[in-house]
Design a protein around this motif. Structure first.
Motif, PDB file in Angstrom:
ATOM      1  N   PHE A   1     -10.238   9.744   7.529  1.00  0.00           N
ATOM      2  CA  PHE A   1      -8.939   9.048   7.250  1.00  0.00           C
ATOM      3  C   PHE A   1      -8.413  10.027   6.159  1.00  0.00           C
ATOM      4  O   PHE A   1      -8.891  10.455   4.970  1.00  0.00           O
ATOM      5  CB  PHE A   1      -9.008   7.782   6.447  1.00  0.00           C
ATOM      6  CG  PHE A   1      -9.440   6.765   7.644  1.00  0.00           C
ATOM      7  CD1 PHE A   1      -8.538   6.306   8.368  1.00  0.00           C
ATOM      8  CD2 PHE A   1     -10.697   6.343   7.477  1.00  0.00           C
ATOM      9  CE1 PHE A   1      -8.830   5.073   9.034  1.00  0.00           C
ATOM     10  CE2 PHE A   1     -11.100   5.318   8.252  1.00  0.00           C
ATOM     11  CZ  PHE A   1     -10.199   4.857   9.157  1.00  0.00           C
ATOM     12  N   ALA A   2      -6.912  10.780   6.644  1.00  0.00           N
ATOM     13  CA  ALA A   2      -6.592  11.633   5.702  1.00  0.00           C
ATOM     14  C   ALA A   2      -6.546  11.212   4.332  1.00  0.00           C
ATOM     15  O   ALA A   2      -6.466  11.978   3.360  1.00  0.00           O
ATOM     16  CB  ALA A   2      -5.178  12.112   6.198  1.00  0.00           C
ATOM     17  N   GLY A   3      -5.760   9.942   3.969  1.00  0.00           N
ATOM     18  CA  GLY A   3      -5.480   9.461   2.789  1.00  0.00           C
ATOM     19  C   GLY A   3      -6.844   9.402   1.995  1.00  0.00           C
ATOM     20  O   GLY A   3      -6.630   9.758   0.524  1.00  0.00           O
TER      21      GLY A   3
ATOM     22  N   PHE B   1       0.782   9.970   1.448  1.00  0.00           N
ATOM     23  CA  PHE B   1       2.283  10.170   1.263  1.00  0.00           C
ATOM     24  C   PHE B   1       2.504  11.222   0.060  1.00  0.00           C
ATOM     25  O   PHE B   1       2.147  11.324  -0.615  1.00  0.00           O
ATOM     26  CB  PHE B   1       3.156   8.741   1.037  1.00  0.00           C
ATOM     27  CG  PHE B   1       2.948   7.567   2.113  1.00  0.00           C
ATOM     28  CD1 PHE B   1       3.956   7.639   2.898  1.00  0.00           C
ATOM     29  CD2 PHE B   1       1.965   7.140   2.542  1.00  0.00           C
ATOM     30  CE1 PHE B   1       3.925   6.445   3.929  1.00  0.00           C
ATOM     31  CE2 PHE B   1       1.905   6.369   3.588  1.00  0.00           C
ATOM     32  CZ  PHE B   1       2.793   6.094   4.176  1.00  0.00           C
ATOM     33  N   ILE B   2       3.547  11.844   0.416  1.00  0.00           N
ATOM     34  CA  ILE B   2       4.244  12.691  -0.663  1.00  0.00           C
ATOM     35  C   ILE B   2       5.653  12.083  -0.721  1.00  0.00           C
ATOM     36  O   ILE B   2       6.578  12.019   0.132  1.00  0.00           O
ATOM     37  CB  ILE B   2       4.442  14.271  -0.110  1.00  0.00           C
ATOM     38  CG1 ILE B   2       2.949  14.665   0.233  1.00  0.00           C
ATOM     39  CG2 ILE B   2       4.989  15.163  -1.065  1.00  0.00           C
ATOM     40  CD1 ILE B   2       2.870  16.242   0.973  1.00  0.00           C
ATOM     41  N   VAL B   3       5.998  12.195  -2.114  1.00  0.00           N
ATOM     42  CA  VAL B   3       7.122  11.248  -2.578  1.00  0.00           C
ATOM     43  C   VAL B   3       8.060  12.264  -3.296  1.00  0.00           C
ATOM     44  O   VAL B   3       7.527  13.133  -4.088  1.00  0.00           O
ATOM     45  CB  VAL B   3       6.837   9.964  -3.342  1.00  0.00           C
ATOM     46  CG1 VAL B   3       6.347   9.222  -2.312  1.00  0.00           C
ATOM     47  CG2 VAL B   3       5.824  10.395  -4.338  1.00  0.00           C
TER      48      VAL B   3
ATOM     49  N   LYS C   1       0.776  -1.343   0.061  1.00  0.00           N
ATOM     50  CA  LYS C   1      -0.155   0.123  -0.123  1.00  0.00           C
ATOM     51  C   LYS C   1       0.754   1.360  -0.026  1.00  0.00           C
ATOM     52  O   LYS C   1       0.208   2.296  -0.539  1.00  0.00           O
ATOM     53  CB  LYS C   1      -0.889   0.070   1.272  1.00  0.00           C
ATOM     54  CG  LYS C   1      -1.754  -1.079   1.162  1.00  0.00           C
ATOM     55  CD  LYS C   1      -3.002  -1.055   2.394  1.00  0.00           C
ATOM     56  CE  LYS C   1      -3.953  -1.818   2.244  1.00  0.00           C
ATOM     57  NZ  LYS C   1      -4.917  -1.958   3.568  1.00  0.00           N
ATOM     58  N   GLN C   2       2.068   0.987   0.382  1.00  0.00           N
ATOM     59  CA  GLN C   2       2.688   2.283   0.437  1.00  0.00           C
ATOM     60  C   GLN C   2       3.828   2.718  -0.235  1.00  0.00           C
ATOM     61  O   GLN C   2       4.355   1.524  -0.847  1.00  0.00           O
ATOM     62  CB  GLN C   2       3.407   2.492   2.106  1.00  0.00           C
ATOM     63  CG  GLN C   2       2.259   2.620   3.287  1.00  0.00           C
ATOM     64  CD  GLN C   2       2.959   2.585   4.610  1.00  0.00           C
ATOM     65  OE1 GLN C   2       4.079   2.792   4.783  1.00  0.00           O
ATOM     66  NE2 GLN C   2       2.102   2.503   5.363  1.00  0.00           N
TER      67      GLN C   2
ATOM     68  N   PRO D   1      11.846   8.194  -1.950  1.00  0.00           N
ATOM     69  CA  PRO D   1      11.998   8.860  -0.950  1.00  0.00           C
ATOM     70  C   PRO D   1      10.710   9.663  -0.433  1.00  0.00           C
ATOM     71  O   PRO D   1      10.004  10.208  -1.156  1.00  0.00           O
ATOM     72  CB  PRO D   1      12.944   9.904  -1.235  1.00  0.00           C
ATOM     73  CG  PRO D   1      13.777   9.273  -2.464  1.00  0.00           C
ATOM     74  CD  PRO D   1      12.522   8.749  -3.169  1.00  0.00           C
ATOM     75  N   SER D   2      10.386   9.348   0.968  1.00  0.00           N
ATOM     76  CA  SER D   2       9.132  10.150   1.450  1.00  0.00           C
ATOM     77  C   SER D   2       9.592  10.587   2.913  1.00  0.00           C
ATOM     78  O   SER D   2      10.328   9.877   3.676  1.00  0.00           O
ATOM     79  CB  SER D   2       7.922   9.409   1.164  1.00  0.00           C
ATOM     80  OG  SER D   2       7.702   8.408   2.183  1.00  0.00           O
ATOM     81  N   CYS D   3       8.444  11.431   3.532  1.00  0.00           N
ATOM     82  CA  CYS D   3       8.700  11.544   5.033  1.00  0.00           C
ATOM     83  C   CYS D   3       7.554  10.881   5.808  1.00  0.00           C
ATOM     84  O   CYS D   3       7.370  11.043   6.844  1.00  0.00           O
ATOM     85  CB  CYS D   3       8.405  12.982   5.129  1.00  0.00           C
ATOM     86  SG  CYS D   3       6.854  13.704   4.538  1.00  0.00           S
ATOM     87  N   GLY D   4       6.918   9.570   5.359  1.00  0.00           N
ATOM     88  CA  GLY D   4       6.027   8.969   5.888  1.00  0.00           C
ATOM     89  C   GLY D   4       4.945   9.393   5.793  1.00  0.00           C
ATOM     90  O   GLY D   4       4.410  10.211   4.810  1.00  0.00           O
ATOM     91  N   SER D   5       4.063   9.215   6.834  1.00  0.00           N
ATOM     92  CA  SER D   5       2.780   9.535   6.690  1.00  0.00           C
ATOM     93  C   SER D   5       2.694  11.337   7.102  1.00  0.00           C
ATOM     94  O   SER D   5       3.213  11.794   8.162  1.00  0.00           O
ATOM     95  CB  SER D   5       1.723   8.898   7.875  1.00  0.00           C
ATOM     96  OG  SER D   5       0.517   9.366   7.803  1.00  0.00           O
ATOM     97  N   VAL D   6       2.043  11.937   6.117  1.00  0.00           N
ATOM     98  CA  VAL D   6       2.183  13.492   6.313  1.00  0.00           C
ATOM     99  C   VAL D   6       1.111  14.192   7.187  1.00  0.00           C
ATOM    100  O   VAL D   6       1.588  15.201   7.876  1.00  0.00           O
ATOM    101  CB  VAL D   6       2.099  14.003   4.750  1.00  0.00           C
ATOM    102  CG1 VAL D   6       1.990  15.454   4.894  1.00  0.00           C
ATOM    103  CG2 VAL D   6       3.106  13.610   3.926  1.00  0.00           C
TER     104      VAL D   6
END
Length: 298
Positions: free
Chosen positions: A230-232, A257-259, A211-212, A217-222
């Protein structure tokens, strides 16, 4: 007063004007005036007392996984404590230093047939960061397993805080309020079946990988989870998956997520965050609050 921390502490690995993009999970972030890698409590204490005496700003960034460092970098001294990474087991307790990774700590617990940390099997941060923000996943939270934590206050004083004194909340602990530095945490676990523990960890890691966007590269759950939502899903329903600013993009795999897809900057990340917040607020009347820690100079 002009200080040279490298000369002041020749026994500690310290770098000057070091790009933090080399250490953050987003691969973004400006320079730290000074970046130190202490390897024990004594070195942390020396640095903390020195910067307090000389009025130098101090920032601890742990494993830099759930973090955005602005492109202006960070003033003063930045500590990365990943060199303090010892993990030991005493009975049903797993005692991990702040720089140990949560993933490695869960593996040590598994190898000793101790249950209670399976939820954290894929959390990429450090133990210090996990305690600091009460990291959690898949229905589990750090607060459910931590018996106590040893922290250092801005004065250099060392204190042991019980679970109650850590005052855990959603992505919060009292360490944030007292501006402390986590040095070590003790997890009180229970004897379990190693095969069952392994199977649960494997299942959660497979769900995470499916799912992720772990490949980028990302900062995980934003964003934090808004009450009742649910934010997503909000971001997905707003049609924002794939929205891009510069080299930062709302993940097409998981909208929460932001990548970093193409040499993105921290400013790109922040532009995406602000756009997502504005659109979700406009469409659904819901204010998204960031879970990711955002620090540094503009």
């Amino acid at each position: 007063m002009v200080v040279n921390l490298i000369k002041e502490f020749p026994e500690i690995n310290i770098k000057k004007q070091e790009p933090l993009s080399k250490y953050t999970f987003t691969h973004t972030g400006g320079e730290a005036d000074w970046l130190a890698f202490p390897e024990n409590v004594e070195q942390v204490q020396q640095l903390v007392k020195f910067v307090k005496k000389n009025d130098i700003p101090l920032t601890v960034i742990g494993n830099a996984s759930n973090l955005i460092v602005r492109d202006g970098g960070i003033a003063g001294l930045v500590l990365i404590v990943t060199g303090m990474n010892q993990i030991k087991v005493e009975g049903n307790n797993v005692i991990a230093q702040a720089g140990a990774t949560y993933i490695k700590t869960t593996q040590v617990a598994r190898d000793h047939s101790l249950t209670g940390l399976e939820f954290a099997a894929g959390i990429p941060g450090s133990i210090g960061g996990a305690v600091f923000m009460n990291a959690g996943a898949y229905g589990g939270e750090t607060k459910f397993a931590v018996k106590s934590a040893t922290i250092m206050l801005p004065t250099g004083e060392i204190k042991e805080l019980s679970n109650e004194e850590l005052d855990f909340g959603y992505r919060h602990s009292s360490v944030q309020d007292n501006h402390g530095i986590v040095l070590e945490a003790t997890f009180e676990l229970k004897p379990g079946d190693k095969e069952k523990i392994t199977a649960q960890m494997d299942e959660l890691n497979a769900r995470r990988a499916a799912k992720q966007p772990l490949e980028l590269p990302s900062c995980g759950s934003v964003f934090k989870r808004p009450t009742g939502y649910f934010a997503g899903k909000l971001i997905h329903d707003a049609g924002l998956q794939g929205y891009t600013s510069g080299g930062a993009q709302v993940s097409k795999k998981h909208a929460g997520f932001i990548v970093n897809i193409d040499n993105g900057t921290a400013t790109d990340y922040l532009n995406v965050i602000h756009h997502v917040q504005a659109v979700v607020k406009d469409k659904f009347g819901v204010s998204l609050e960031t879970e990711v820690r955002i620090i540094g100079r503009n």
